[in-house]
Design a protein around this motif. Structure first.
Motif, mmCIF file in Angstrom:
data_model
loop_
_atom_site.group_PDB
_atom_site.id
_atom_site.type_symbol
_atom_site.label_atom_id
_atom_site.label_comp_id
_atom_site.label_asym_id
_atom_site.label_seq_id
_atom_site.Cartn_x
_atom_site.Cartn_y
_atom_site.Cartn_z
ATOM 1 N N PRO A 236 50.254 109.916 117.234
ATOM 2 C CA PRO A 236 49.655 111.205 117.652
ATOM 3 C C PRO A 236 48.529 111.488 117.164
ATOM 4 O O PRO A 236 47.971 110.923 116.211
ATOM 5 C CB PRO A 236 50.548 112.264 116.653
ATOM 6 N N ALA A 237 47.615 112.355 118.042
ATOM 7 C CA ALA A 237 46.170 112.250 117.768
ATOM 8 C C ALA A 237 45.971 112.899 116.359
ATOM 9 O O ALA A 237 44.997 112.686 115.799
ATOM 10 C CB ALA A 237 45.681 113.219 118.672
ATOM 11 N N ALA A 238 46.954 113.784 115.733
ATOM 12 C CA ALA A 238 46.809 114.595 114.608
ATOM 13 C C ALA A 238 46.642 113.291 113.619
ATOM 14 O O ALA A 238 46.223 113.645 112.009
ATOM 15 C CB ALA A 238 47.879 115.387 114.275
ATOM 16 N N GLN A 239 47.073 112.061 113.406
ATOM 17 C CA GLN A 239 47.138 111.030 112.549
ATOM 18 C C GLN A 239 45.695 110.290 112.646
ATOM 19 O O GLN A 239 45.584 109.152 112.055
ATOM 20 C CB GLN A 239 48.301 110.164 113.021
ATOM 21 N N ARG A 240 44.813 110.579 113.698
ATOM 22 C CA ARG A 240 43.646 109.745 113.889
ATOM 23 C C ARG A 240 42.983 109.310 112.470
ATOM 24 O O ARG A 240 42.569 108.269 112.355
ATOM 25 C CB ARG A 240 42.910 110.458 114.847
ATOM 26 N N LYS A 241 42.707 110.433 111.769
ATOM 27 C CA LYS A 241 41.854 110.133 110.641
ATOM 28 C C LYS A 241 42.609 109.328 109.461
ATOM 29 O O LYS A 241 42.105 108.247 108.812
ATOM 30 C CB LYS A 241 41.500 111.577 109.907
ATOM 31 N N SER A 242 43.976 109.268 109.356
ATOM 32 C CA SER A 242 44.784 108.519 108.326
ATOM 33 C C SER A 242 44.825 107.131 108.913
ATOM 34 O O SER A 242 44.764 106.320 107.861
ATOM 35 C CB SER A 242 46.237 109.048 108.344
ATOM 36 N N ILE A 243 44.812 107.056 110.278
ATOM 37 C CA ILE A 243 44.776 105.751 110.849
ATOM 38 C C ILE A 243 43.602 104.863 110.632
ATOM 39 O O ILE A 243 43.602 103.913 110.400
ATOM 40 C CB ILE A 243 45.356 105.721 112.263
ATOM 41 N N GLN A 244 42.551 105.533 111.050
ATOM 42 C CA GLN A 244 41.289 105.157 111.145
ATOM 43 C C GLN A 244 41.121 104.517 109.562
ATOM 44 O O GLN A 244 40.262 103.531 109.311
ATOM 45 C CB GLN A 244 40.089 106.064 111.324
ATOM 46 N N ALA A 245 41.363 105.461 108.377
ATOM 47 C CA ALA A 245 41.180 104.943 107.145
ATOM 48 C C ALA A 245 41.791 103.835 106.687
ATOM 49 O O ALA A 245 41.544 103.199 105.608
ATOM 50 C CB ALA A 245 41.732 106.213 106.414
ATOM 51 N N LEU A 246 42.843 103.434 107.618
ATOM 52 C CA LEU A 246 43.580 102.195 107.107
ATOM 53 C C LEU A 246 42.648 100.923 107.518
ATOM 54 O O LEU A 246 42.749 99.791 106.483
ATOM 55 C CB LEU A 246 44.880 101.892 108.108
ATOM 56 N N GLY A 247 41.538 100.974 108.171
ATOM 57 C CA GLY A 247 40.753 99.914 108.348
ATOM 58 C C GLY A 247 41.228 98.978 109.511
ATOM 59 O O GLY A 247 42.536 98.695 109.694
ATOM 60 N N GLU A 248 40.526 98.164 109.916
ATOM 61 C CA GLU A 248 40.697 97.053 110.891
ATOM 62 C C GLU A 248 41.410 97.518 111.992
ATOM 63 O O GLU A 248 42.436 96.721 112.473
ATOM 64 C CB GLU A 248 41.436 95.620 110.216
ATOM 65 N N VAL A 249 41.508 98.703 112.451
ATOM 66 C CA VAL A 249 42.083 99.246 113.612
ATOM 67 C C VAL A 249 41.207 99.891 114.713
ATOM 68 O O VAL A 249 40.292 100.556 114.105
ATOM 69 C CB VAL A 249 43.366 100.052 113.353
ATOM 70 N N THR A 250 41.212 99.756 115.966
ATOM 71 C CA THR A 250 40.488 100.513 117.001
ATOM 72 C C THR A 250 41.561 101.138 117.773
ATOM 73 O O THR A 250 42.512 100.674 118.493
ATOM 74 C CB THR A 250 39.976 99.216 117.473
ATOM 75 N N ARG A 251 40.845 102.203 118.187
ATOM 76 C CA ARG A 251 41.653 103.332 118.995
ATOM 77 C C ARG A 251 41.032 102.886 120.669
ATOM 78 O O ARG A 251 40.044 102.797 120.685
ATOM 79 C CB ARG A 251 41.107 104.662 119.113
ATOM 80 N N ILE A 252 41.853 102.365 121.514
ATOM 81 C CA ILE A 252 41.750 101.631 122.553
ATOM 82 C C ILE A 252 42.117 102.586 124.037
ATOM 83 O O ILE A 252 42.062 102.164 125.116
ATOM 84 C CB ILE A 252 42.237 100.523 122.562
ATOM 85 N N GLY A 253 42.835 103.603 123.759
ATOM 86 C CA GLY A 253 43.170 104.436 124.926
ATOM 87 C C GLY A 253 44.260 105.602 124.498
ATOM 88 O O GLY A 253 44.390 105.751 123.424
ATOM 89 N N GLU A 254 45.053 106.179 125.532
ATOM 90 C CA GLU A 254 46.000 106.995 125.224
ATOM 91 C C GLU A 254 47.016 106.917 126.216
ATOM 92 O O GLU A 254 46.994 106.374 127.261
ATOM 93 C CB GLU A 254 45.242 108.642 125.416
ATOM 94 N N ILE A 255 48.228 107.732 125.610
ATOM 95 C CA ILE A 255 49.408 107.345 126.218
ATOM 96 C C ILE A 255 49.565 108.712 127.322
ATOM 97 O O ILE A 255 48.801 109.829 126.960
ATOM 98 C CB ILE A 255 50.666 107.748 125.281
#
Lengths: 281, 281
Positions: A236-255
């Motif tokens: 979910p978009a609401a998790q964007r910051k938490s996920i970005q903080a994990l490092g080594e991950v890139t957002r590439i699109g949307e469902i």
């Protein structure tokens, strides 16, 4: 060890994630493969499946068929296998060695995940972000350009995203590892979740050695190449910051609604891709 | 099914018994084998290991490598496999089919046993009785006399002692299944338990078709023949009545101090035997 069965005691409140893969000489690897890399990769593909379910590796079982007892080959194979096992806390709990005309490796890996928390392919919802770890395309490039060491390493000694998978529990809505290629593997999530997706081709992180390569080759490696063993997941978009903080991950699109996978360039123009890697052609 | 891993939820307070076996064409079976029998036996040997640990079968994983997709072969193989699975409550939880030059079958079976109650090879004590289920020697006889249907059936469609194994929890002090032959398999118990044993040759139940056969052949099949998949176990003499009540079991000797296995005839004279089946000669 020494009994008919291994006895495993799961932690209280834990579910088990179990995955089994068979690698056959001539089909999944060539006879001349470096045995150390083979031992590594045979376990890596299973640990990658555990990672995609958010599980912590605990045990594995090895079935090995080999033409003859070649001590140096076996030692190198074991080195590759046990180095990776140790790095991720996986313990050899049993197995079977036998003779056969060609090398066959069968590994069953068992991990633990808090009950009800395993990641699956089924939870992606319209509006979720699509994410990928690391970079894609290097392993496929190595099939065409084995002389590039960085690409070759991606292909032969993939690093399963074991720690990341566990951190994604409670954050990701669906997860898979990239073994067949981005388009195919995202296709599995879309099918099971009954949704579509729209990816930005320019956002997809591409492995270093692909830089400067022919664009059609790059596209093929990045979108359709397999064997990268990165994690591809939705959240979910609401998790964007938490996920970005994990490092080594890139957002590439949307469902999105629907059932289609669309990949677009910077101008919104469709980027062609192939999918449909077939394990049993 | 459809995710990277199968998610299994063990019952509360349950330990898991896990066993993995690989069967290779040309080594463990011939190309001309009846595929239905092959499907049955591939699972049976694993269920027999679960039985020997006192576990109730729950799940299994199948890795299958075959040269080509022969529908009739696959259907017969699946029939044999799933009939036995269903009879014992084992559910296919995952796996992998691939192409390879010869048939290789790798099965990992997972069963449940109350925590701390799994049977092992390590608990035999001097004074314990030695018991075996059913009768021995038929499978080995079939290797020499494939024209005897009853023997052939013992070899190709063994019936794992799943129910008996679970009843032996809390009664048996050590347990193993007879896969390598009575002398070899009892040897495993003796070694792990650090004891010896004395068996009465005349007490050992011999498979029907062995009647009237040459005595040296009988002895070899009964003492050293493998593939019977009966349960061989030890138990304190105090459990004798409870065990007899289970039916289909015979008391064949006793555990003694030392490390030797002695087989004697009705006059107390040693009966010669071979052991030492080697899985990797």
């Amino acid at each position: 060890v020494g009994d008919d069965c291994a006895t495993l005691l799961p932690g209280a409140g834990m579910e088990l994630s179990v995955t089994a893969d068979m690698l056959v000489e001539g089909r999944h690897f060539l006879p001349a493969v470096d045995p150390r890399a083979l031992g590594h990769k045979a376990l890596a593909v299973n640990l990658s499946d555990l990672a995609a379910s958010g599980a912590a590796p605990r045990w594995f079982f090895l079935g090995l068929s080999i033409p003859r007892a070649d001590e140096r080959w076996l030692q190198a194979f074991a080195d590759g296998l046990f180095s990776l096992a140790q790095a991720h806390g996986a313990e050899l709990a049993g197995g079977d060695t036998t003779r056969g005309p060609q090398v066959v490796i069968s590994i069953t890996a068992i991990g633990e995940v808090p009950a009800g928390k395993a990641l699956t392919r089924a939870g992606a919802r319209p509006g979720d972000d699509v994410w990928v770890s690391g970079a894609l395309g290097g392993a496929a490039l190595a099939l065409m350009h084995p002389e590039i060491p960085e690409a070759s390493q991606r292909l032969h000694t993939p690093q399963p995203r074991v720690a990341l998978g566990q951190k994604l529990r409670g954050l990701a809505s669906a997860c898979i590892d990239v073994s067949d290629g981005l388009a195919s593997d995202l296709g599995h999530i879309l099918e099971r979740s009954q949704v579509g997706a729209r990816l930005s081709y320019e956002s997809i992180p591409k492995d270093g050695p692909l830089k400067g390569m022919d664009e059609a080759l790059r596209r093929r490696c990045v979108l359709s190449g397999g064997d990268d063993y990165e994690l591809l997941f939705t959240a979910p978009a609401a998790q964007r910051k938490s996920i970005q903080a994990l490092g080594e991950v890139t957002r590439i699109g949307e469902i999105v609604d629907g059932a289609a996978l669309e990949v677009v360039d910077g101008k919104g123009k469709p980027v062609p891709y192939e999918s449909g890697f077939n394990h049993f052609p």
